[in-house]
Design an enzyme around this catalytic site. Structure first.
Site, PDB file in Angstrom:
ATOM      1  N   GLY A   1       4.834   4.965  -5.703  1.00 52.67           N
ATOM      2  CA  GLY A   1       3.431   4.638  -5.925  1.00 52.67           C
ATOM      3  C   GLY A   1       2.743   4.209  -4.643  1.00 52.67           C
ATOM      4  O   GLY A   1       3.028   4.709  -3.550  1.00 52.67           O
ATOM      5  N   SER A   2       1.853   3.229  -4.765  1.00 50.24           N
ATOM      6  CA  SER A   2       0.956   2.883  -3.658  1.00 50.24           C
ATOM      7  C   SER A   2       1.660   2.340  -2.428  1.00 50.24           C
ATOM      8  O   SER A   2       1.093   2.367  -1.337  1.00 50.24           O
ATOM      9  CB  SER A   2      -0.092   1.874  -4.136  1.00 50.24           C
ATOM     10  N   THR A   3       2.885   1.812  -2.572  1.00 51.86           N
ATOM     11  CA  THR A   3       3.595   1.346  -1.382  1.00 51.86           C
ATOM     12  C   THR A   3       3.844   2.488  -0.405  1.00 51.86           C
ATOM     13  O   THR A   3       4.037   2.270   0.791  1.00 51.86           O
ATOM     14  CB  THR A   3       4.942   0.690  -1.749  1.00 51.86           C
ATOM     15  N   PHE A   4       3.814   3.719  -0.908  1.00 53.25           N
ATOM     16  CA  PHE A   4       4.114   4.898  -0.090  1.00 53.25           C
ATOM     17  C   PHE A   4       2.907   5.357   0.735  1.00 53.25           C
ATOM     18  O   PHE A   4       3.071   6.105   1.700  1.00 53.25           O
ATOM     19  CB  PHE A   4       4.592   6.031  -0.997  1.00 53.25           C
TER      20      PHE A   4
END
Length: 394
Positions: A112-115
């Site tokens: 998700g957004s950590t990527f």
């Protein structure tokens, strides 16, 4: 195990039957001499803290499982690796395979957004975004590759910093689309995704990244913000550590060395083989400042620690519902990954919690676990914290 277990030896037993013949029986048994001494990189004090804080949160939100991985970014050594549910190793036979599972290495999930951090660093590294440039957020709804992409909140004009702090899918896609599919693919693999980390633990899962020549138009968008790609926690932690240590992609280690107890001679030692990542235009330093902004004014405010600079990124990744054939908001993986102190990191930590009950996010579940562990663990690494956990709870 072969170093710890001692040596196997053969024993000959002579017997004289009544007939007067001599027979020889050869048996095998384990030597009673001690095995070698095995030294882990794990700090037992930090391990205890991580297990306690993780257990508290997983039980509170009634999640399926949770995991924490803490790495020293200067060496790649794993300082703690906690899982819940867990088990007593001395009575392992009383626990189910699920309870004995090491989720940190064995389970794959969409980050998700950590990527998004890696897609946006690639854009900065190729000098494809101008300082202060504004990107239109389409009021939270954008058509890409004949598919609608949405943000959790409507945004209009955003700088690169705004895109990171607001965790905008649309802003990330628009910038990542300036890269060729080949370039995005190469950056992702350079950070170690799509391949094993080769940590010296059994059961590491990995998923090869589908080659860019086989991507559909929407794949480029999805991958840029962390969907359609499967990672494990060790991959994520070492990739983030490379941002904070100047571009060293370590081989993570959990076994430091093994010594002969009689002589003290080292008979095995992990020698990491780091790879280098080149950051142009101070892309790594710029991203570190943006990640501090995420904690100070974005989705990760619950990771704040008084008097300490914290940087990191939240993630709330929908799980794919194979029956409904779409991503579901009823089942999510929430996460937070960051470094502390972000200006001179003593640790890089990732917290993942799978399927918490209710409408939970990375910022509401994973970020507080990160903070609580860091507040208790930092003094053990020589970093003083104002007031400690008691002050935070007040």
């Amino acid at each position: 195990d072969r170093y710890l277990a001692g040596k196997e030896r053969k024993i000959r037993r002579f017997s004289v039957p009544g007939s007067g013949e001599v027979s020889i029986e050869i048996e095998k048994e384990m030597d009673t001499s001690p095995g070698a001494n095995l030294y882990l990189t794990i700090d037992s004090r930090i391990q205890y803290i991580a297990e306690e804080e993780l257990t508290s949160m997983v039980e509170k939100v009634k999640a399926k499982w949770g995991s924490v991985v803490i790495m020293d970014p200067a060496s790649g050594k794993i300082l703690a690796m906690a899982n819940y549910p867990t088990y007593d190793p001395e009575k392992y036979y009383r626990f189910s395979p699920r309870e004995r599972r090491n989720y940190a290495v064995a389970d794959l999930f969409e980050p998700g957004s950590t990527f998004k951090v890696f897609s946006l660093i690639a854009v900065m590294n190729e000098n494809l975004v101008k300082p202060g440039e504004l990107i239109f957020g389409e009021n939270g709804r954008f058509m890409f590759g004949r598919r609608w992409v949405r943000d959790t909140k409507p945004h209009q004009w955003m700088t690169l910093r705004d895109i990171v702090i607001n965790s905008s899918n649309i802003g990330t896609i628009k910038l990542a689309d300036r890269l060729s599919s080949e370039s995005l693919y190469n950056y992702i693999t350079s950070f170690g995704f799509g391949q094993r980390t080769r940590i010296n633990l059994p059961g590491e899962s990995f998923s090869e990244l589908r080659h860019y020549k086989n991507w559909y138009p929407i794949d480029k968008a999805n991958i840029s913000f962390g969907q359609g790609i499967a990672t494990n926690m060790i991959q994520n932690v070492r990739a983030y550590a490379s941002i904070y240590n100047g571009g060293v992609l370590w081989q993570p280690t959990i076994v430091d060395r093994i010594e002969d107890p009689a002589t003290g001679r080292i008979i095995f030692q992990t020698v990491p083989e780091p790879k280098r990542i080149s950051f142009n235009y101070n892309a790594d330093k710029a991203m570190i400042k943006m990640l501090e902004g995420v904690v100070e004014e974005g989705t990760a405010r619950r990771a704040q620690i008084p008097g300490i600079k914290v940087g990191g990124k939240t993630g709330t990744s929908q799980k794919y519902d194979f029956e409904a054939k779409k991503y579901s908001w009823n089942k999510v993986v929430v996460s937070f990954i960051g470094a502390v102190p972000s200006n001179d990191p003593a640790m890089v930590m990732m917290v993942v919690v799978d399927e918490p009950e209710g409408r939970e996010f990375g910022g509401t579940v994973a970020a507080p676990v990160f903070r609580n562990i860091a507040v208790r663990a930092l003094p053990l690494l020589g970093v003083m914290v104002e007031g400690g956990k008691d002050k935070l709870e007040k």
